[in-house]
Scaffold this active site. Structure first.
Site, PDB file in Angstrom:
ATOM      1  N   ASP A   1      55.835  55.363  57.462  1.00  0.00           N
ATOM      2  CA  ASP A   1      56.238  56.065  55.986  1.00  0.00           C
ATOM      3  C   ASP A   1      56.723  57.554  56.296  1.00  0.00           C
ATOM      4  OD1 ASP A   1      54.935  54.030  54.891  1.00  0.00           O
ATOM      5  OD2 ASP A   1      52.846  54.929  54.429  1.00  0.00           O
TER       6      ASP A   1
ATOM      7  N   ARG B   1      56.058  41.359  53.076  1.00  0.00           N
ATOM      8  CA  ARG B   1      54.769  41.733  52.824  1.00  0.00           C
ATOM      9  C   ARG B   1      53.609  40.737  52.084  1.00  0.00           C
ATOM     10  NH1 ARG B   1      54.900  47.728  50.546  1.00  0.00           N
ATOM     11  NH2 ARG B   1      53.051  47.844  51.811  1.00  0.00           N
TER      12      ARG B   1
ATOM     13  N   ARG C   1      55.925  57.342  42.238  1.00  0.00           N
ATOM     14  CA  ARG C   1      54.707  56.606  42.640  1.00  0.00           C
ATOM     15  C   ARG C   1      53.877  57.227  43.607  1.00  0.00           C
ATOM     16  NH1 ARG C   1      56.342  50.922  45.065  1.00  0.00           N
ATOM     17  NH2 ARG C   1      54.290  51.073  45.410  1.00  0.00           N
TER      18      ARG C   1
ATOM     19  N   CYS D   1      59.169  42.669  47.925  1.00  0.00           N
ATOM     20  CA  CYS D   1      59.108  44.071  47.998  1.00  0.00           C
ATOM     21  C   CYS D   1      60.179  44.676  48.802  1.00  0.00           C
ATOM     22  CB  CYS D   1      57.764  44.394  48.834  1.00  0.00           C
ATOM     23  SG  CYS D   1      57.641  46.084  49.197  1.00  0.00           S
TER      24      CYS D   1
ATOM     25  N   LYS E   1      47.623  59.591  48.681  1.00  0.00           N
ATOM     26  CA  LYS E   1      47.705  58.133  47.738  1.00  0.00           C
ATOM     27  C   LYS E   1      46.968  57.098  48.525  1.00  0.00           C
ATOM     28  CE  LYS E   1      51.610  55.873  47.799  1.00  0.00           C
ATOM     29  NZ  LYS E   1      51.592  54.496  48.226  1.00  0.00           N
ATOM     30  N   ASN E   2      47.204  56.855  49.559  1.00  0.00           N
ATOM     31  CA  ASN E   2      47.185  55.652  50.382  1.00  0.00           C
ATOM     32  C   ASN E   2      45.547  55.627  50.725  1.00  0.00           C
ATOM     33  OD1 ASN E   2      49.561  54.733  50.071  1.00  0.00           O
ATOM     34  ND2 ASN E   2      50.167  54.854  52.159  1.00  0.00           N
TER      35      ASN E   2
HETATM   36  C1  EPZ Z   1      49.983  50.252  53.960  1.00  0.00           C
HETATM   37  O1  EPZ Z   1      50.637  48.992  53.555  1.00  0.00           O
HETATM   38  C2  EPZ Z   1      50.614  51.531  53.158  1.00  0.00           C
HETATM   39  N1  EPZ Z   1      50.048  51.262  51.780  1.00  0.00           N
HETATM   40  C3  EPZ Z   1      51.871  51.550  53.348  1.00  0.00           C
HETATM   41  O2  EPZ Z   1      52.454  52.443  52.572  1.00  0.00           O
HETATM   42  C4  EPZ Z   1      52.571  51.817  54.763  1.00  0.00           C
HETATM   43  O3  EPZ Z   1      53.913  51.619  55.014  1.00  0.00           O
HETATM   44  C5  EPZ Z   1      51.770  50.513  55.663  1.00  0.00           C
HETATM   45  O4  EPZ Z   1      50.434  50.465  55.365  1.00  0.00           O
HETATM   46  C6  EPZ Z   1      51.947  50.624  57.234  1.00  0.00           C
HETATM   47  O5  EPZ Z   1      51.615  51.827  57.696  1.00  0.00           O
HETATM   48  C7  EPZ Z   1      48.870  51.475  51.287  1.00  0.00           C
HETATM   49  O6  EPZ Z   1      48.107  51.929  52.210  1.00  0.00           O
HETATM   50  C8  EPZ Z   1      48.540  51.280  49.994  1.00  0.00           C
HETATM   51  P1  EPZ Z   1      50.215  46.549  56.288  1.00  0.00           P
HETATM   52  P2  EPZ Z   1      50.103  47.476  53.880  1.00  0.00           P
HETATM   53  O7  EPZ Z   1      49.294  45.530  55.972  1.00  0.00           O
HETATM   54  O8  EPZ Z   1      48.578  47.822  54.141  1.00  0.00           O
HETATM   55  C9  EPZ Z   1      52.455  42.476  57.934  1.00  0.00           C
HETATM   56  C10 EPZ Z   1      53.735  54.013  51.202  1.00  0.00           C
HETATM   57  O9  EPZ Z   1      55.160  54.215  51.283  1.00  0.00           O
HETATM   58  N2  EPZ Z   1      51.197  41.908  57.102  1.00  0.00           N
HETATM   59  O10 EPZ Z   1      49.439  47.486  57.481  1.00  0.00           O
HETATM   60  O11 EPZ Z   1      50.368  46.746  52.914  1.00  0.00           O
HETATM   61  C11 EPZ Z   1      53.290  43.270  56.816  1.00  0.00           C
HETATM   62  O12 EPZ Z   1      54.265  42.387  56.256  1.00  0.00           O
HETATM   63  C12 EPZ Z   1      53.438  52.490  51.534  1.00  0.00           C
HETATM   64  O13 EPZ Z   1      52.987  54.726  50.706  1.00  0.00           O
HETATM   65  C13 EPZ Z   1      51.340  40.425  57.255  1.00  0.00           C
HETATM   66  O14 EPZ Z   1      51.988  39.803  57.646  1.00  0.00           O
HETATM   67  O15 EPZ Z   1      50.654  47.288  55.186  1.00  0.00           O
HETATM   68  C14 EPZ Z   1      53.833  44.366  57.762  1.00  0.00           C
HETATM   69  O16 EPZ Z   1      55.136  43.960  58.504  1.00  0.00           O
HETATM   70  C15 EPZ Z   1      54.312  51.604  51.740  1.00  0.00           C
HETATM   71  N3  EPZ Z   1      50.104  39.848  56.582  1.00  0.00           N
HETATM   72  C16 EPZ Z   1      52.698  44.744  58.812  1.00  0.00           C
HETATM   73  O17 EPZ Z   1      51.871  43.543  58.729  1.00  0.00           O
HETATM   74  C17 EPZ Z   1      49.269  40.530  55.983  1.00  0.00           C
HETATM   75  O18 EPZ Z   1      48.522  39.927  55.119  1.00  0.00           O
HETATM   76  C18 EPZ Z   1      51.748  45.810  58.441  1.00  0.00           C
HETATM   77  O19 EPZ Z   1      51.674  45.802  56.894  1.00  0.00           O
HETATM   78  C19 EPZ Z   1      49.432  41.709  55.709  1.00  0.00           C
HETATM   79  C20 EPZ Z   1      50.349  42.501  56.559  1.00  0.00           C
END
Ligand code: EPZ
Length: 418
Positions: free
Chosen positions: A306, A121, A398, A116, A22-23
């Site tokens: 995850d 996030r 989802r 969320c 999915k991701n």
């Molecule tokens: C991706 O989310 C995945 N989603 C998530 O999978 C996964 O949990 C996550 O990466 C971590 O591996 C997809 O690929 C669609 P991040 P993403 O940006 O990209 C902070 C699932 O269950 N952050 O790597 O949104 C954020 O809050 C989902 O399949 C900022 O502060 O995660 C987090 O604490 C859930 N500012 C950390 O960075 C930003 O602009 C890492 O988040 C972006 C992120």
């Protein structure tokens, strides 16, 4: 609202197949917006987040054709480079269209994602990256409005912290920018590397995807392509944990063991026998007692956040105290309380969960709070005595394709009710 009813206690045995990731599929679909030519993607999982992304791609004016796991997209003309609130609020990953739309159209208007279940996030890092490529970004009325009327200009971007979709978003913006972009502190997840494989087959010039430094030489135009999405490592990991938790003998087929090294190491430390009968196959069995193991979630190649919830469920059946530390999201322990309702002994202390095991699990009525939390309730229910009813199954829909029929195929007593 659908519920899953699981009668636990059956060791899972036999072969279970893994779907497309999915991701990895979500950014691949967004990447189709970068070219006016048709792109065909294979092994797209049929799950709700994918349908949301397809709606969004259709909304901006692309033609979308779905034939099972094959999706054909042609974004010949983009009518409105806009991601409305109605679509973004149901799926944060909608922000993945921001980079491709600014790159292709020179402007985009994308709703800010709301809160969320697993944490705040924000998408500030996506925005900061685009600004460094020369986009002017304003935030008004709940929307991010980005403009680059003369196109984007390559730059050096160092992410303050590692972000998966932020890296993907910026990569998609950079492929059509003028000159060179260097992304540092980039996410190294296999999904980022898979996106780069697709973009390269569309004519992009990218080096280093899958490492923490990605170099992109911008091109003026991308062409159509055909690409097969990588297998879902989180679904595969969930099945491995389910096999171990039910003390079964489960073979997970169609996965990439290389993507699962951190989980495999922890399973082995916990006393699970993990073998690789074929290059794309993993088999789990539990010859003796399960042992307590500590995990700390990290960016890839560390232990995936995850899979944290599912591993916590496994540790409820291990002898001793396990420490589960979550470093990626601030609120990703919602499953702990529900697991406790099933008999687990878990204490939460900030970002750490302390699991004391083994305690027998017994079926109960529980509520799914997010995608992976639901997966942990499913694996716990498979091992519990008696019947578990999991409410709010839409969370699991989802991201897990045909979850009931796949699990039923390896012996689980699982059904869906309305
Ligand atoms: C991706 O989310 C995945 N989603 C998530 O999978 C996964 O949990 C996550 O990466 C971590 O591996 C997809 O690929 C669609 P991040 P993403 O940006 O990209 C902070 C699932 O269950 N952050 O790597 O949104 C954020 O809050 C989902 O399949 C900022 O502060 O995660 C987090 O604490 C859930 N500012 C950390 O960075 C930003 O602009 C890492 O988040 C972006 C992120």
């Amino acid at each position: 609202m659908d519920k899953l009813v699981i009668e636990g206690g059956v060791p899972l045995s036999g072969e279970i197949a893994v779907s497309g990731s999915k991701n990895a599929a979500l950014p691949a679909l967004a990447a189709c917006l970068l070219t006016a030519e048709p792109v065909t993607l294979h092994r797209i999982p049929q799950v709700r987040d994918i349908r949301t992304m397809l709606d969004l791609i259709g909304h901006v004016g692309a033609e979308v054709r779905v034939e099972g796991g094959r999706v054909m997209i042609c974004a010949g003309h983009i009518e409105s480079p806009e991601a409305p609130y109605e679509l973004v609020k149901t799926m944060r990953a909608s922000s993945l269209v921001l980079g491709p739309l600014v790159g292709r159209c020179g402007r985009a208007r994308v709703s800010l994602p709301g809160g969320c279940a697993i944490g705040a996030r924000p998408i500030n890092l996506h925005v900061a990256g685009l600004e460094q490529l020369g986009a002017e970004v304003r935030q008004e009325h709940g929307y991010i409005q980005a403009e680059a009327p003369n196109g984007l200009q390559g730059a050096n971007v160092q992410f303050d912290r590692i972000t998966v979709t932020g890296t993907e978003d910026l990569l998609m913006a950079a492929v059509l920018a003028r000159g060179e972009t260097v992304i540092e502190n980039a996410a190294r997840e296999p999904e980022v590397a898979d996106l780069a494989v697709l973009l390269i087959s569309m004519g992009a010039r990218i080096e280093g995807a899958g490492t923490s430094t990605i170099r992109v030489q911008g091109v003026t135009k991308l062409r159509g392509a055909e690409h097969t999405i990588i297998p879902d490592r989180i679904e595969a990991g969930t099945f491995l944990i389910a096999g171990a938790l039910t003390r079964g003998d489960l073979t997970v087929r169609g996965c990439v063991p290389e993507h699962l090294r951190a989980l495999i190491a922890k399973l082995q430390q916990a006393g699970v026998e993990v073998t690789e009968p074929a290059p794309d196959t993993l088999r789990v069995r539990v010859p003796g007692r399960l042992k307590n193991v500590d995990i700390t979630t990290e960016e890839h190649p560390g232990f995936a956040t995850d899979l944290q919830a599912q591993f916590m469920a496994l540790m409820t059946q291990a002898a001793g105290i396990s420490f589960v530390t979550e470093t990626i999201f601030e609120n990703r322990f919602m499953h702990a309380q529900e697991l406790a309702r099933m008999g687990a002994n878990i204490r939460l202390e900030g970002r750490q969960a302390i699991v004391a095991g083994p305690t027998p699990l017994s079926g109960a009525q529980v509520i799914a709070s997010d995608l992976r939390a639901s997966a942990s309730l499913v694996v716990a229910a498979l091992a519990a005595h008696g019947e578990t009813v999991i409410d709010r199954v839409y969370h699991i829909d989802r991201g897990y394709e045909k979850i009931e029929s796949k699990l039923a195929g390896v012996g689980a007593r699982i059904r869906r009710i309305q």
